[in-house]
Design an enzyme around this catalytic site. Structure first.
Site, mmCIF file in Angstrom:
data_model
loop_
_atom_site.group_PDB
_atom_site.id
_atom_site.type_symbol
_atom_site.label_atom_id
_atom_site.label_comp_id
_atom_site.label_asym_id
_atom_site.label_seq_id
_atom_site.Cartn_x
_atom_site.Cartn_y
_atom_site.Cartn_z
ATOM 1 N N ARG A 92 0.796 -1.135 0.446
ATOM 2 C CA ARG A 92 0.192 0.116 0.131
ATOM 3 C C ARG A 92 0.886 1.400 -0.197
ATOM 4 N NH1 ARG A 92 -3.469 -3.774 2.392
ATOM 5 N NH2 ARG A 92 -4.813 -4.664 1.354
ATOM 6 N N GLU A 115 -4.827 -13.491 10.082
ATOM 7 C CA GLU A 115 -5.523 -15.187 10.018
ATOM 8 C C GLU A 115 -5.087 -15.780 9.615
ATOM 9 O OE1 GLU A 115 -6.450 -11.913 7.974
ATOM 10 O OE2 GLU A 115 -8.428 -12.717 9.290
ATOM 11 N N ASP A 161 -14.904 -10.388 11.271
ATOM 12 C CA ASP A 161 -13.715 -9.968 11.282
ATOM 13 C C ASP A 161 -13.877 -8.706 10.485
ATOM 14 O OD1 ASP A 161 -11.599 -10.368 9.350
ATOM 15 O OD2 ASP A 161 -12.016 -11.327 7.151
#
Ligand SMILES: [Cu+2]
Length: 687
Positions: free
Chosen positions: A140, A202, A313
């Site tokens: 990013r 995760e 989430d």
């Protein structure tokens, strides 16, 4: 780092201050000054400056002339990050007429910001077998200072390059990718330190913010987002267990910093295992929170938790934004963050208390999930719908914070809905935040997951049901009321990448996954200009000036989670531009489910073929009952094929080159997904 060690560091730095040993002159006074100032000619950090406001003061391009905007140049980055496993979400940085941009393969390019000509290139040579990226290969963005460019890599290293040559100056391993860690967020540079988050929520990791010495790469301090025994927040985890040590709480995006208050701020992601809260009773700090630390030492100052005991989430994944405002006639120092819940959380950045109001309300309970009794509901409007409708085949459905267990339950927003990684700009002219949102419902299901180092540890799943529409919203939220000023529905999901930038020329620039790049009126949202770039335009744009000419730049390279066409291009626009639009790329999916022609009799299905990593080929096949179908992973990362009817059949995880056969004996329609990538769909029609 143990607390006592952090305290020792604090003591030593205080001592050196007292003894007059601390450096009085900033390491890079020019960059520090630009970082503290409104954004003008140069764009020197991911969010534009220390506030992450993405508000440019340039006005040459404005509401009266934006219709004349054309391409000044378009440069393709030699195939870097081009392909199905990558997303291209970085904002280019610009300093003194040179543009620096990083791709999903962690390759960095320096370009002439006026012409797009290559100045130097850095090829990361990163290990292509990294298997622990949860959500596509993506970077990013960059930070700069002291003549260096800083970035994190997917292998959990922070790297510094010489800005003049692109040569590596230092490289520091924060963790090992084999243990589930990676870095995808742009770091922040200020006053000699480089602040970097880490991903891996995760994979059962322990999140943290790391501050490195910009000159040497030495780790100065780290602050764990998951408390050790006795630390602040440890009372929100079950006593006598070590669940907090693998509870995720990673940092996806660039921090913001207030130099006057001396605080660094950041948003923290979801809890692990994502969908299974049964063993982690408590609020689980600092999952899904905004946190403030002392910028020099990493000492905890305040936090605000957006979702208690997260099982949906619901990461706080978008960068925090600092802004100053007047509320009831009083000047206030604000901080805001757009959540996956669909709300914008607006706080006082001096103390973390709600600026407009956030109510704790009782919510529905599921004792097996150890759900929190109450959840925070911000006063104001949500930018996406927060209730799911029922669908045939699903017994359970509900609104935000609806609990679930082992029966699939439809909930909206899904964990990839609302605002995900996309940044949210703020304009001091309008007082609005510009919030990109994804509208998507998921069927949430809990199952158990055993913790194994470096393996997925999510404890359940969420897939959009077959035939469910997926779209987006683009909303101006008034920072003084947290209410919608205007809102447009978008045909595609835009909360999972992309983002926008606002200018003093009264414009909001933003891209669409179908390749269009748009300029809107910042006051009204009216579309003033549209240009087809030819590739998925899912990165946040930037605005800069060279030799008196204003430019707008956007990386166009697609985004896995928004299903847009991939590419490797940077497009730059100006009023003197001559380049016209390209042909549109294939349109993103707007309905969940497998697409493409039905292959007659195909009994061999390739996963990740033809450089489309997250795909089955053919995605749809018609076979006779009794046919054995062989699934082969030819992609780069592990995938599976798993029946949407729970427990019916699965290939199990297949690494590159592995195959598994499944025999289908009963006529009917079978839908399947990839468990770690539930946006991959396949269909087998058994006759
Ligand atoms: Cu997959």
């Amino acid at each position: 780092m143990p607390r006592y060690f952090q305290r020792t560091l604090l003591f030593l730095s205080t001592l050196s201050l007292l003894l007059g040993l601390a450096p009085i002159v900033a390491a890079d006074p020019e960059i520090d000054r630009l970082l503290r100032s409104p954004i003008g000619r140069d764009w020197v950090t991911n969010g534009g400056n220390l506030t992450n406001q993405r508000y440019s003061t340039l006005t040459q391009i404005n509401t009266t002339n934006v219709k004349q905007l054309k391409g000044a140049w378009m440069t393709r980055l030699k195939g870097s990050g081009l392909g199905g496993k990558y997303s291209f979400e970085a904002s280019p940085l610009v300093k003194d007429g040179i543009m620096y941009v990083i791709t999903g393969n962690d390759d960095v390019f320096a370009l002439d910001a006026k012409t797009g000509a290559f100045i130097w290139e850095y090829w990361s040579g990163i290990n292509q077998t990294i298997s622990t990226a949860c959500c596509g290969w993506v970077n990013r963005g960059l930070a700069m200072g002291e003549g260096l460019l800083f970035f994190g890599q997917l292998d959990a290293n922070v790297v510094a390059l010489d800005m003049k040559t692109g040569k590596v100056v230092w490289r520091t391993a924060i963790e090992k990718w084999q243990s589930g860690y990676g870095i995808t967020g742009a770091p922040l540079y200020y006053d000699g330190l480089v602040y970097s988050g880490i991903t891996g929520g995760e994979f059962g990791v322990r999140g943290r913010l790391t501050a490195l010495d910009a000159k040497t790469g030495e780790i100065k301090w780290r602050w764990y987002t998951l408390p050790g025994p006795g630390d602040i927040g440890s009372e929100t985890w079950p006593a006598g267990t070590d669940h907090a040590m693998r509870g995720g709480a990673t940092i996806w995006n660039t921090p913001a910093l207030d130099p006057e208050l001396g605080l660094v701020y950041f948003a923290v992601g979801n809890c692990g295992p994502d969908y299974d809260g049964s063993m982690r009773e408590g609020d689980n700090l600092f999952c899904t929170s905004i946190v403030a630390l002392k910028a020099k030492t990493g000492e905890y100052v305040w936090h605000f938790q957006q979702v208690h005991h997260d099982i949906w989430d619901y990461d706080a994944a978008s960068p925090v934004v600092l802004f100053d405002t007047m509320i009831n006639g009083e000047p206030r120092k604000g901080i805001a963050e757009a959540g996956r819940t669909g709300w914008v959380y607006i706080l006082d950045r001096t103390n973390g208390k709600p600026l407009i109001g956030i109510e704790e309300r009782p919510v529905r309970q599921e004792p097996r999930q150890k759900t929190a009794q109450t959840q925070p509901y911000p006063v104001g409007d949500a930018v996406v719908p927060q209730c799911s409708e029922g669908l045939p085949g699903y017994e359970n459905f509900g609104c935000i914070f609806e609990p679930f267990w082992e029966t699939p339950t439809l909930i909206q927003p899904s964990g990839v809905g609302g605002t995900n990684w996309s940044p949210m700009p703020y304009s001091p002219d309008t007082g609005y935040f510009y919030v990109p949102g994804t509208v998507r419902t998921s069927a949430f299901t809990r199952y158990g997951d055993k913790y194994v180092v470096g393996k997925r540890y999510v404890g359940g799943t969420q897939a959009a049901p077959i035939g469910m529409p997926m779209s987006g919203t683009f909303t101006a939220i008034d920072s003084r009321t947290n209410k919608i000023a205007w809102q447009y529905k978008t045909p595609y999901r835009i909360g999972g990448g992309g983002g926008s930038t606002v200018t003093a020329g009264g414009l909001v620039f933003r891209g669409e996954p179908d390749g269009n790049f748009l300029a809107l009126d910042a006051k009204t949202g009216e579309e003033l200009w549209r240009f087809q770039t030819g590739f998925g335009a899912d990165a946040p744009p930037v605005v800069y000036e060279v030799d008196g000419e204003q430019f707008v730049a956007v990386a166009t390279g697609g985004n896995q989670l928004q299903g847009s066409a991939y590419g490797d291009a940077v497009w730059v626009f100006s009023l003197k531009g001559q380049l016209g639009p390209l042909w549109p790329p294939p349109q993103p999916q707007t309905v969940a489910g497998p697409i493409g022609p039905i292959a007659a009799g195909a009994d061999s299905i390739k996963i990740g073929d033809q450089n489309v990593e997250y795909s089955y080929l053919p995605a749809r096949t018609r076979i006779k009952a009794g046919t054995t179908v062989t699934f082969t992973n030819v992609g780069d990362i592990p995938h599976d094929a798993t029946s949407l009817k729970q427990g019916e059949w699965t290939t199990g995880s297949l690494t590159k080159g592995e195959s598994k056969s499944v025999t289908f004996s009963t006529p009917g329609i079978q839908y399947y997904i990839c468990t770690p990538h539930p946006w991959m769909y396949g269909q087998i029609i058994v006759e």
